[in-house]
Design an enzyme around this catalytic site. Structure first.
Site, mmCIF file in Angstrom:
data_model
loop_
_atom_site.group_PDB
_atom_site.id
_atom_site.type_symbol
_atom_site.label_atom_id
_atom_site.label_comp_id
_atom_site.label_asym_id
_atom_site.label_seq_id
_atom_site.Cartn_x
_atom_site.Cartn_y
_atom_site.Cartn_z
ATOM 1 N N SER A 1 51.989 51.454 14.261
ATOM 2 C CA SER A 1 52.021 50.301 13.360
ATOM 3 C C SER A 1 51.075 50.516 12.202
ATOM 4 C CB SER A 1 51.611 49.025 14.107
ATOM 5 O OG SER A 1 50.198 48.965 14.259
ATOM 6 N N ASP A 2 51.404 49.923 11.053
ATOM 7 C CA ASP A 2 50.380 49.817 10.031
ATOM 8 C C ASP A 2 49.270 48.949 10.615
ATOM 9 O OD1 ASP A 2 48.985 50.017 7.666
ATOM 10 O OD2 ASP A 2 50.689 49.522 6.398
ATOM 11 N N TRP A 3 48.090 49.046 10.045
ATOM 12 C CA TRP A 3 46.904 48.431 10.642
ATOM 13 C C TRP A 3 46.983 46.904 10.526
ATOM 14 C CZ3 TRP A 3 47.396 53.148 11.357
ATOM 15 C CH2 TRP A 3 46.438 53.975 11.927
ATOM 16 N N GLY A 4 47.362 46.262 11.629
ATOM 17 C CA GLY A 4 47.509 44.814 11.648
ATOM 18 C C GLY A 4 48.929 44.340 11.459
#
Length: 752
Positions: free
Chosen positions: A241-244
């Site tokens: 995932s992208d961060w968050g």
């Protein structure tokens, strides 16, 4: 992309053996962050953490494991590489491979397993703040350069993590904006580069984007991750995932999202941590979903030689080597684009110049330390002013004036922008619920009021900055114009910086900041022969372009920018860069100005379909300032001897042969471009589309033969009803050009 080595079955068997030994807690530790850039390890089974790092322009500096604060060590300086926009401007596959190799070798040298690159999102709108990280507005060009880049990275036993999958077209409201896109546009424009990255480049990992597509977040999107990525494309690597970017535990757990990363230090509270364990205990999520994620992670670890019998054979890397810097210099040189050279002003003859005036903040500014997650702790960065002084060696007097005022924005780590961007996520989710359900609450009202106040503060700060800029510029303009009058040659170096080209926000317009247009107009009144050079990450309006005789454009070109800049100005290197995106004359000419520009909150509808960038300008017959594929040289090339032959191979459609001759006096390189035009299309098709290109390097007077093989897929369009690409039989025009507008040769082929 599936395993294709002789040890496929053996490796899968080893994965299953490890999986059986893992406890649920251990498996869960592997699928979420245990640090800001690493996952959990299982030491008893000798399974290490996955160590990740940004980004596309070099390996980012080290942060504390639980805080967005640099460690402050002096061992994490690295090679600052040209941005992906600069790389794409080379139109050079070999340089793409070499750039990827440098990035992979430096990542391995810094002890990383996954490098979060390359960025290949399509440049739909010139205002997108992160466009400098991406390659092109054209899916064919982005795919062609992403593939060798990924291969170069992964030769170093480091995983490329191609990003951001998918339809990530803006930064405003990026954490929850809903990108509404039809299936044909998705498959013809926004997916091809990712498909090539997976199937041809063999990317070991893919990063899920922040945004939603048609109502579902990308990291929870079953169609995107399961149906397209896994089933249609056969990807068996790791999705990170992208961060968050993970929002809902159950939804993300039930699709093939393998690793959840975020920006906060509450690692046990990540969606794939305790919340997932609780969901499994309640029977809401099957443990087999976790097993599938762990399989994908272990498979990547085997490929990287992190585990297994080949562990001792894993490559060692290196960073800051002289060889790396040489590749950066060559890439920077080939990335710079000579947009205009009306009186053959360039190259300059240094022997005839006693005094040169260099004007503009970007002449003396470095750019490596900005832009968001693309920021780099560079070993060094040579600015254009330094590059010119180094080249001239003291025999020519170089006088510098900043020309215009840039307000200082001190960098602080007390309120990190990445944490702040995720704080806004909660506001965005509540706002989304309100927009969808028509609800309202005091909490929502309070958050909305906070947002309004922040926007008011930003507007007030901008107004104050503009007032200060104007006051300061009165004196700075006068100083610049005076030294311009007294010099033998004048070079203006302006453009953008990472106050405008950055992750986290979009530009408000396409104009040059800091009153630069005003200064350039005055400068050209005083010295019509002034060389105008601009540095930036995306197009800018140039209302003075007809007045200027010489315009040189550079994207953020890395640590050797100044040296490359000087070599081109003084003829040591012949420019060969070409635009990988359209430069509109004015932003109002773009379809996105009329149909959902970057900066919209809530949802953005890509109702233009295929018609953005050069496709839109062609369709509407709008003349851009500088077209897609444009770029001049100090020499001239003649195209001739076109032949088009039908191929008998079922997949291969047409063989295109031609010759290119360098008829000038200097060695040079030409990016030959192939476009196709359906003559009587059965459905709506763009006027022309790029389908192939080749960069040809020739000595003066020499001729090179160029051959292109166009496959049937190059003539296909996506049939949404049958969910497949189809090729209509009939006549197609083959266009050979030096740009999308400078078509040199034409021919026709017939497909049956």
């Amino acid at each position: 992309m599936r395993l294709n080595s002789r040890n496929d079955k053996k490796t899968e068997g080893q994965i299953e053996k490890l999986l059986k030994k893992l406890t649920l807690d251990e498996k869960i530790s592997m699928i979420h962050g245990a640090g800001l850039f690493q996952t959990g390890a299982v030491e008893r089974l000798d399974i290490p953490s996955l160590r990740c790092s940004d980004g596309p322009m070099g390996v980012r500096n080290e942060f504390h494991n639980e805080r967005w604060i640099p460690t402050g060590n002096h061992d994490d300086y690295v090679t600052y590489m040209p941005s992906n926009s600069a790389l794409a401007s080379t139109w050079n596959r070999e340089l793409a491979y070499q750039s990827g190799y440098v990035l992979g070798e430096e990542a391995r040298g810094r002890g990383k397993d996954v490098i979060l690159a390359p960025g290949i999102n399509i440049k739909r709108d010139p205002l997108c703040g992160r466009n400098f990280e991406y390659m092109s507005e054209d899916p064919k060009l982005a795919a062609a350069l992403a593939v060798p880049f990924i291969k170069g990275v992964q030769e170093n036993d480091v995983a490329a993590c191609v990003k951001h999958f998918a339809c990530n077209v803006q930064e405003t409201d990026r954490l929850m904006v809903d990108t509404i896109v039809d299936e044909r546009t998705l498959y013809e424009i926004y997916l091809p580069a990712f498909q090539a990255a997976v199937q041809e480049g063999g990317s070991y990992s893919v990063m899920g984007a922040y945004n939603m597509i048609n109502g579902t977040h990308c990291c929870e999107n079953k169609k995107l991750l399961d149906s397209i990525l896994r089933e249609e494309w056969g990807f068996d690597g790791t999705v990170i995932s992208d961060w968050g970017a993970v929002h809902k535990t159950k939804q993300a757990a039930e699709v093939t999202m393998d690793v959840e990363m975020s920006v906060f230090p509450d690692f046990d509270d990540y969606k794939f941590a305790n919340p997932l364990k609780e969901a499994i205990a309640k029977g809401e999520v099957e443990e087999s979903a976790v097993d599938n994620k762990v399989r994908n992670i272990l498979r990547m670890m085997f490929r990287l030689k992190m585990i297994g019998k080949e562990k001792d054979m894993r490559k060692a890397g290196v960073y800051n080597s002289p060889a790396h810097r040489e590749i950066v210099l060559r890439t920077a040189e080939e990335s710079m684009i000579l947009l205009k050279n009306k009186e053959n002003k360039l190259p300059l003859n240094r022997k005839k110049i006693k005094k040169i005036a260099v004007i503009g903040q970007n002449a003396a500014k470095i750019h490596s330390d900005g832009g968001g997650s693309a920021e780099i702790k560079a070993l060094y960065e040579i600015c254009p002013l330094m590059g010119m002084k180094m080249y001239l060696g003291g025999n020519t007097e170089v006088v510098y004036a900043p020309g215009y005022y840039v307000p200082e924005k001190p960098k602080t780590f007390s309120n990190n922008w990445q944490e702040k961007s995720l704080d806004e996520l909660e506001n965005s989710d509540i706002g989304l619920a309100v927009r969808r359900e028509g609800e309202e609450s005091p909490d929502v009202q309070e958050r909305a009021e906070v947002f309004r106040k922040e926007e008011e503060e930003k507007a007030a700060q901008k107004e104050n900055d503009n007032r200060l800029i104007h006051e300061k510029n009165v004196r700075l303009f006068e100083e610049a114009l005076q030294i311009a009058k007294e010099a033998d040659e004048v070079i203006f170096v302006g453009g953008l910086n990472h106050d405008f080209d950055s992750e986290g926000f979009d530009r408000s317009d396409m104009k040059l900041p800091y009153e630069q247009d005003m200064l350039i107009e005055k400068l050209l009144d005083v010295r019509k022969d002034a060389v105008i050079a601009l540095i930036g990450g995306s197009p800018v309006e140039m209302p003075w372009r007809d007045k200027a005789e010489t315009i040189l454009w550079s994207y953020y070109a890395g640590m050797e920018t100044g040296k490359a800049f000087a070599r081109i100005l003084f003829g040591e290197a012949n420019p060969s860069g070409k635009l990988a995106e359209t430069f509109p004359a004015a932003y109002d000419d773009c379809i996105t100005a009329k149909n959902g520009q970057s900066g919209i909150r809530g949802s953005i509808r890509l109702s233009e379909g295929l018609y953005y960038g050069y496709r839109y300008f062609d369709k509407e017959r709008i003349a851009p300032a500088f077209c897609f594929g444009h770029g001049l040289s100090f020499t001239k090339f003649v195209y001739k001897n076109l032949s088009i032959k039908q191929e008998k191979d079922g997949n291969k459609a047409v063989r295109v042969n031609l010759s290119v001759k360098n008829v000038g006096k200097l060695a040079g390189a030409e990016a030959v471009q192939v476009y196709i035009t359906p003559i009587t299309p059965k459905i709506d098709r763009p006027v022309k589309e790029l389908k192939a290109f080749a960069k040809v390097k020739l000595q003066p007077g020499r001729t090179g033969k160029v051959t292109f093989i166009l496959n049937r897929q190059d003539f296909a369009c996506f049939d949404s009803e049958n969910h497949a690409f189809t090729v209509d039989p009939g006549d197609y025009e083959i266009l050979i050009g030096a740009s999308s507008e400078d078509i040199r040769l034409r021919g026709i082929c017939t497909l049956v």
